[in-house]
Design a protein around this motif. Sequence first.
Motif: not given
Length: 201
Positions: A33-50
Amino acid sequence: MTTTGRRALLVAGAAAGVTALAGCTSSPGGRTRRPSAAELEAERVARAEAALRLRSVTAARGLLERYDATLSAHPSLAPRLTPLRRAVAAHAKALGEGGTTVEPVAATASADASPATPASPSAPASASASASGRSTVPAAPVRVAADPRAALRELAAAERGASDGHAAALLTAPPEYARLLASVAAACAAHAYLLTEGAPA
């Protein structure tokens, strides 16, 4: 039981373990299983905020260290600096309350990557930085002017620099954090005034 029989039993047990492991890490179709595009985008946003929070916390902690160094060098300034230092400490705590690290959305997102691959040197701060925003690399000692008035000017300059940094971060901060940054930036600007023009040295 013969040696051949024990060997067959061990092989069968190992095969069963592999089958069970595959069932835990694979999707029903048998593929990893690989993360969906929405999951990857959410992670990118979270990393930028962190990363933004980490930079803001680091700036506030640096300012706090300058207050401590100034108070250590000039204890007579304590009545004037202690209230401001207390405010800066509160800012550092508030700026880091949302967390400064993010866990990957899925451990299997890069199944072909080697687990021994070192972290990218371009990653924000240290790879081992904790949620408190502290890095494993010790900071250089803060140099403080011998003259109290000069030390106050240094503190004022540091406050103005922190204010400018927090204000610049507003451009990429999410709304709630942007409001916090705006408040802290305004407080830093007020501190700079109090340290210079607001009261006699």
